[in-house]
Motif scaffolding. Structure first.
Motif, short mmCIF file in Angstrom:
data_model
loop_
_atom_site.label_atom_id
_atom_site.label_comp_id
_atom_site.label_asym_id
_atom_site.label_seq_id
_atom_site.Cartn_x
_atom_site.Cartn_y
_atom_site.Cartn_z
N SER A 63 51.38 30.38 51.57
CA SER A 63 52.19 29.71 52.39
C SER A 63 52.99 28.97 51.76
CB SER A 63 51.26 28.80 53.51
OG SER A 63 50.71 27.82 52.52
N PHE A 64 52.95 28.27 50.70
CA PHE A 64 53.95 27.48 50.09
C PHE A 64 55.36 28.54 49.51
CE2 PHE A 64 55.78 26.18 46.07
CZ PHE A 64 56.20 24.70 46.31
N GLY A 65 54.85 29.69 48.90
CA GLY A 65 55.77 30.58 48.61
C GLY A 65 56.56 31.49 49.46
N SER A 66 55.89 31.65 50.59
CA SER A 66 56.59 32.46 51.76
C SER A 66 57.41 31.42 52.58
CB SER A 66 55.67 33.11 52.55
OG SER A 66 54.89 32.07 53.42
N PHE A 401 65.51 33.37 43.52
CA PHE A 401 64.25 33.18 42.20
C PHE A 401 63.18 32.18 42.47
CE2 PHE A 401 63.31 30.58 38.44
CZ PHE A 401 62.68 31.48 37.60
N GLY A 402 63.47 31.15 43.24
CA GLY A 402 62.38 30.27 43.74
C GLY A 402 61.36 30.88 44.27
N THR A 403 61.76 31.82 45.25
CA THR A 403 61.13 32.57 46.32
C THR A 403 60.24 33.76 45.46
OG1 THR A 403 62.54 32.09 48.25
CG2 THR A 403 61.05 33.89 48.33
N THR A 404 61.00 34.11 44.49
CA THR A 404 60.25 35.20 43.79
C THR A 404 59.11 34.59 42.61
OG1 THR A 404 62.27 36.65 43.68
CG2 THR A 404 60.46 37.09 42.12
N VAL A 406 57.45 31.91 43.43
CA VAL A 406 56.22 31.17 44.13
C VAL A 406 55.54 32.30 44.72
CG1 VAL A 406 55.31 29.32 45.69
CG2 VAL A 406 57.38 29.00 44.25
N ALA A 407 56.11 33.24 45.48
CA ALA A 407 55.53 34.12 46.23
C ALA A 407 55.06 35.20 45.22
CB ALA A 407 56.54 34.88 47.06
N GLY A 408 55.54 35.58 44.06
CA GLY A 408 54.92 36.37 42.69
C GLY A 408 53.67 35.78 42.31
N GLU A 409 53.24 34.43 42.39
CA GLU A 409 52.44 33.90 41.84
C GLU A 409 51.33 34.04 42.77
OE1 GLU A 409 54.54 30.29 39.18
OE2 GLU A 409 53.68 29.78 41.10
N GLY A 410 51.50 33.77 44.05
CA GLY A 410 50.43 33.96 45.33
C GLY A 410 49.92 35.46 45.11
N THR A 411 50.93 36.44 45.15
CA THR A 411 50.41 37.84 45.23
C THR A 411 49.65 37.94 43.70
OG1 THR A 411 52.45 38.53 44.56
CG2 THR A 411 51.73 38.52 46.79
N GLY A 412 50.21 37.54 42.77
CA GLY A 412 49.53 37.72 41.43
C GLY A 412 48.26 37.31 41.12
N LEU A 413 48.03 36.12 41.71
CA LEU A 413 46.38 35.45 41.97
C LEU A 413 45.73 36.51 42.45
CD1 LEU A 413 47.21 31.83 42.51
CD2 LEU A 413 46.23 32.84 40.33
N ALA A 414 46.09 36.87 43.82
CA ALA A 414 45.27 38.00 44.52
C ALA A 414 45.02 39.42 43.60
CB ALA A 414 46.00 38.36 45.80
N ILE A 415 46.00 39.69 43.09
CA ILE A 415 45.89 41.13 42.30
C ILE A 415 44.95 40.55 41.08
CG2 ILE A 415 47.36 42.77 40.54
CD1 ILE A 415 49.64 42.23 42.75
N GLY A 416 44.98 39.54 40.46
CA GLY A 416 44.39 39.46 39.18
C GLY A 416 42.72 39.26 39.62
N THR A 417 42.76 38.53 40.86
CA THR A 417 41.18 38.46 41.20
C THR A 417 40.51 39.74 41.44
OG1 THR A 417 41.64 36.31 41.94
CG2 THR A 417 39.79 37.35 42.95
N ALA A 418 41.40 40.74 42.32
CA ALA A 418 41.12 42.14 42.72
C ALA A 418 40.61 42.80 41.53
CB ALA A 418 41.88 42.74 43.40
N ILE A 419 41.32 42.88 40.21
CA ILE A 419 41.35 43.51 39.12
C ILE A 419 39.93 43.12 38.40
CG2 ILE A 419 41.97 43.72 36.76
CD1 ILE A 419 44.97 43.92 37.66
N LEU A 420 39.65 41.63 38.31
CA LEU A 420 38.48 41.03 37.83
C LEU A 420 36.96 41.69 38.61
CD1 LEU A 420 37.25 39.42 35.62
CD2 LEU A 420 37.72 37.28 36.91
N ALA A 421 37.31 41.52 40.15
CA ALA A 421 36.28 41.86 40.71
C ALA A 421 35.83 43.31 40.44
CB ALA A 421 36.50 41.67 42.12
N ALA A 422 37.02 44.27 40.30
CA ALA A 422 36.75 45.68 40.27
C ALA A 422 36.13 46.12 38.93
CB ALA A 422 38.07 46.50 40.52
N LEU A 423 36.75 45.33 37.78
CA LEU A 423 36.06 45.50 36.48
C LEU A 423 34.70 45.04 36.45
CD1 LEU A 423 38.99 44.37 34.32
CD2 LEU A 423 38.35 46.72 34.63
#
Length: 523
Positions: A63-66, A401-404, A406-423
């Motif tokens: 919500s912060f990033g978007s 740049f600011g949007t990229t 914060v939004a990138g950090e939000g989606t990056g956290l989701a992707i990192g969590t999904a990778i860790l769960a899959a591994l």
């Protein structure tokens, strides 16, 4: 009347305004890192599914990033002070409300609201500083603002861990709300109202489609380990995110005053700048969130000891960004940023070799190296975001740049969590006998519980596997995640060298005639 007292009062008011905005800036990273540190305690107290616990952090970041750019547009239209009051006041109310949350569901909702009001307070507060300070004073004010973010990142986990260990996780949100209330009381009455008379208002279609894209995509990534990547829900969410992304691009290319001016992406160096926050997300922000989960949940460290250890990762953010800025007299910011990513990748590789179950002091040096490496692009990328476009496009470039970031950090956290769960799922699957769908579902649940650092819940979901084997599976998965982060960080370094190695100062190479701009576009 003697003018001196008026002058002194005016200066005091400006300092109080600066202090207020800087306190708000300290609270924003504290809300991020504190939420991550608190997640295991929240899970023990309120329960909740693995996906719902993941939203404790992601709801805030998303919500912060978007809505960060939308908040800036609203501040210009309706008043910077008014929106800052709404934002900081909303942060106070939402913080106290989170401390009373009866369930993880309501906590996640309140965290999303907290992210919205945080975006309002940051956007309006930054505009207020630009209004109150000029010249070198403005430079110093924004330098203090950046330092405040560094303080929140460096000491947020320690403060959160200490509060949680001695007073419980609810005390963290009570404390942040109380600090915000003090800042509100002393700073807001001294702020002056201002607006942009030429503000065109909020780009509602762009805001809605952009936010919908992030929400749909992030929800799919977070829910996929639990529902399955091929489930109709996940496929539908991913397809819907593509549709809203296409709609967003169409809206922005046709809007008279778009939220994001996509024409800036014709400058290849501007594209290169957007790599920097993505690189720092995967080399640093993911660890800020995921390391405490492992240290507390899997390694059995106390919240306070985990916070102390995390200082090694975040403390360099207080000094490295300032120090590296002085090196730009001898090397370009792009080269320094690329070198920083290489140093961070080396630190990540070192961390992947450390046995977490041994002495925790072995973690200090690799974490310090990661913090130093990431601190180099961290201190330069804000300036780079406006130095690679013509001067008259700097404002929009900074907003994108600011949007990229914060939004990138939000989606990056989701992707990192999904990778860790899959591994973790893959590692656990090798430790259990062959079974049917019911066993596979329990393996998937245990993997997600491990991802949130909850070994006790993982053991309850999968009693066939010993706690020692669960810990080994988590360790294997975490090393695999670190290897992925190393690859992404190295790619970020190479891309930075390729796109930004010749970038030096704002406006370099930009001719004000059409031919000059075309030449840079082709460069």
């Amino acid at each position: 009347m003697n003018p001196a007292p008026s002058h002194v009062a005016s200066r005091r008011d400006k300092l109080l305004i600066l202090l207020t905005v800087c306190l708000a800036a300290v609270l924003l990273p504290l809300a991020l890192s504190g939420g991550a540190v608190a997640t295991p305690a929240i899970g023990r107290d309120l329960g909740g599914s693995p996906a719902s616990l993941t939203w404790v952090t992601n709801a805030y970041m998303l919500s912060f990033g978007s809505l960060l750019m939308a908040a800036g547009a609203l501040a210009d239209q309706f008043g910077r002070k008014r929106l800052f009051v709404i934002g900081l006041g909303g942060f106070i109310v939402s913080s106290f409300a989170i401390s009373l949350a009866p369930s993880v569901f309501w906590l996640d909702i309140l965290r999303a609201i907290q992210g919205i009001v945080s975006a309002a307070s940051l956007a309006a507060g930054s505009a207020a500083l630009a209004q109150e300070f000029d010249g070198h004073a403005r430079t110093r004010a924004f330098s203090m603002l950046g330092t405040s973010f560094g303080i929140g990142l460096a000491f947020g986990p320690l403060m959160a861990g200490t509060l949680i260990e001695y007073f419980g996780w609810r005390s963290l949100f009570i404390t942040t709300g109380a600090i915000a209330a003090v800042a509100f009381m002393f700073g807001v009455p001294r702020m002056r109202e201002s607006r942009d008379p030429n503000a065109a208002g909020l780009d509602y279609p762009g805001t809605v489609t952009f936010s919908a894209t992030l929400v749909l995509f992030t929800t799919a990534i977070i829910q996929a380990p639990e529902s399955g990547w091929g489930s109709p829900l996940i496929v539908g969410l991913l397809a819907a995110s593509v549709v809203t992304l296409v709609a967003f691009i169409m809206v922005e290319t046709r809007a008279r005053r778009p939220m994001l001016d996509l024409s800036l992406f014709k400058y290849v160096r501007f594209i290169g700048v957007q790599i920097l926050p993505l690189g720092t997300c995967y080399s640093y922000i993911l660890l800020v969130v995921m390391l405490p989960l492992r240290l507390i949940g899997a390694e059995g460290m106390s919240e306070m000891d985990s916070g102390l250890l995390m200082i090694a990762l975040s403390a360099p953010m207080l000094v490295v960004p300032i120090a590296v800025a002085s090196l730009t007299r001898w090397a370009s910011p792009g080269v320094l940023s690329g070198l920083g990513f290489l140093i961070a990748a080396a630190g990540l590789y070192w961390l992947s070799l450390v046995d977490f179950s041994a002495s925790k002091t072995a973690l200090l040096m690799p974490m310090l190296i990661i913090g130093i490496g990431t601190g180099m692009p961290w201190g330069l990328m804000d300036g780079l975001s406006v130095s690679v476009v013509p001067n008259d496009r700097a404002g929009m470039a900074s907003g994108i740049f600011g949007t990229t970031r914060v939004a990138g950090e939000g989606t990056g956290l989701a992707i990192g969590t999904a990778i860790l769960a899959a591994l973790a799922n893959t590692s656990l699957a090798h430790r259990v006998p062959e079974g049917g769908p019911e066993l596979s579902a329990r393996v998937a649940e245990a993997a997600q519980r491990l991802t949130n650092g909850d070994i006790a819940a993982a053991a309850a979901a999968l009693p066939e596997v010993s706690r020692h084997a669960l810990s080994l599976s988590y360790a294997d998965a975490f090393v695999g995640l670190l290897h992925v982060l190393i690859v992404i960080t190295l790619l970020s370094a190479f891309a930075t060298f390729a796109f930004l190695s010749r970038t030096r100062t704002q406006g370099d190479g930009f001719e004000r005639d059409e031919k000059g701009v075309e030449a840079v576009t082709r460069a």
